[in-house]
Design an enzyme around this catalytic site. Sequence first.
Site, PDB file in Angstrom:
ATOM      1  N   ARG A   1       1.204  -1.326   0.200  1.00 57.83           N
ATOM      2  CA  ARG A   1       0.584   0.047  -0.079  1.00 57.83           C
ATOM      3  C   ARG A   1       0.714   1.206   0.003  1.00 57.83           C
ATOM      4  NH1 ARG A   1      -5.001  -1.824   3.871  1.00 57.83           N
ATOM      5  NH2 ARG A   1      -5.631  -3.302   2.799  1.00 57.83           N
TER       6      ARG A   1
ATOM      7  N   TYR B   1     -14.977 -12.471  -0.168  1.00 58.78           N
ATOM      8  CA  TYR B   1     -15.599 -11.019  -0.320  1.00 58.78           C
ATOM      9  C   TYR B   1     -17.481 -11.831  -1.499  1.00 58.78           C
ATOM     10  CZ  TYR B   1     -12.974  -8.087   0.484  1.00 58.78           C
ATOM     11  OH  TYR B   1     -11.331  -6.624   1.268  1.00 58.78           O
TER      12      TYR B   1
ATOM     13  N   ARG C   1      -7.345  12.088  -5.215  1.00 62.73           N
ATOM     14  CA  ARG C   1      -8.325  11.769  -4.299  1.00 62.73           C
ATOM     15  C   ARG C   1      -9.880  12.588  -5.158  1.00 62.73           C
ATOM     16  NH1 ARG C   1      -8.424   8.774   0.900  1.00 62.73           N
ATOM     17  NH2 ARG C   1      -8.494  10.922   1.155  1.00 62.73           N
TER      18      ARG C   1
ATOM     19  N   ASP D   1      -7.060  -3.904  -7.306  1.00 63.34           N
ATOM     20  CA  ASP D   1      -7.478  -3.873  -6.237  1.00 63.34           C
ATOM     21  C   ASP D   1      -7.581  -5.424  -6.389  1.00 63.34           C
ATOM     22  OD1 ASP D   1      -9.767  -4.445  -3.818  1.00 63.34           O
ATOM     23  OD2 ASP D   1      -9.258  -3.106  -3.357  1.00 63.34           O
TER      24      ASP D   1
ATOM     25  N   ARG E   1      -3.725   7.216   0.740  1.00 65.44           N
ATOM     26  CA  ARG E   1      -3.783   8.283   1.771  1.00 65.44           C
ATOM     27  C   ARG E   1      -2.868   8.448   2.553  1.00 65.44           C
ATOM     28  NH1 ARG E   1      -8.550   3.799   4.050  1.00 65.44           N
ATOM     29  NH2 ARG E   1      -6.684   2.660   3.382  1.00 65.44           N
TER      30      ARG E   1
END
Length: 354
Positions: free
Chosen positions: A28, A155, A41, A78, A32
Amino acid sequence: MTGTTQAPYLLRAARGEVLDRPPVWMMRQAGRYMKAYRDLREKYPSFRDRSEIPEVAIEISLQPWRAFQPDGVILFSDIVTPLPGLGIEMDIAEGKGPIIADPIRTEAQVEQLRPLEPEVALPFIKTILQALRAEVGNQSTVLGFVGAPWTLAAYAVEGKGSKTYSIIKHMAFSNPSLLHQLLTKLADAIAVYARYQIDSGAQVVQMFDSWAGQLSPQDYETFALPYQQRVFRQIKETHPDTPLILLVSDSAGLLERMAKSGADILTIDWTVDMADARTRLGKEMIVQGNLDPGVLFGSKEFIRDRILDTIRKAGNKKHILNLGHGILPNTPEENAAFFFEIGKQADQLLAVHA
């Protein structure tokens, strides 16, 4: 590293070479905690836009490369990205993760799933990976990644992330044949997807079985391990020289079983001491990671000491420095920079702190 013709550090470590320092990258690492990412974003609020519009995904993938020069540059994407190509529609909600509108619960739904055709469903992946390879050349290793069958099934069946995994475990323990049917289809699709990433420029592929640590060891051997093996076996049939990494979160109790997956490299999280992991896995297994992402909230001295402790315990061969999972969103950017700095100076620092 001198010259431009020698293979990059991470790729050499992934092949088992002895190096003067471990290669260093972060899971990652695009994301963020970086101001550059947050600014982008705002312009592209949809995660799917950010990861599926090639020029945006390329820019995000390269933000940490430009800032920190890591030894690995990973595709910004992802693990659920290929699901629509199978007929499982999804979206990715900011801060919540993947949302599956119509969760897979019946045999009819599993039977309707179609084989993945990445050239049709995921053409942007090729564009992104080719651009990353062109940008970093031999200065870094380009990584692709995929989700593992159990985690993607979790998921698809739950419809979103879960704390208890009660819906998929209900299926596993009351209708296992249906789940095995789903896992088989997912494994074959993931193998196709991984091969496509390699053909598009990925030099190493990491498989995330993020939720397999929620299984007991015997259930891991039934519902996770055979399908990890199925994916890795199919990739190796066509791409025997591409190193493959396996990550399982909360995996301290599963290391020996993970070693049977067919992965060349195992990611070790912080629930096990690196020295113990080395003892349990043997010196021949290549290991990655181990540092608690929370360490990056500590002082510079604390961060340095923890990194050097991990490297010392892993040894100077067959270790890739990484966090035990993804970098946390509120991590100070200068601490991320320091992580890379220390990793790259590890050989000198270990000599001083011996």
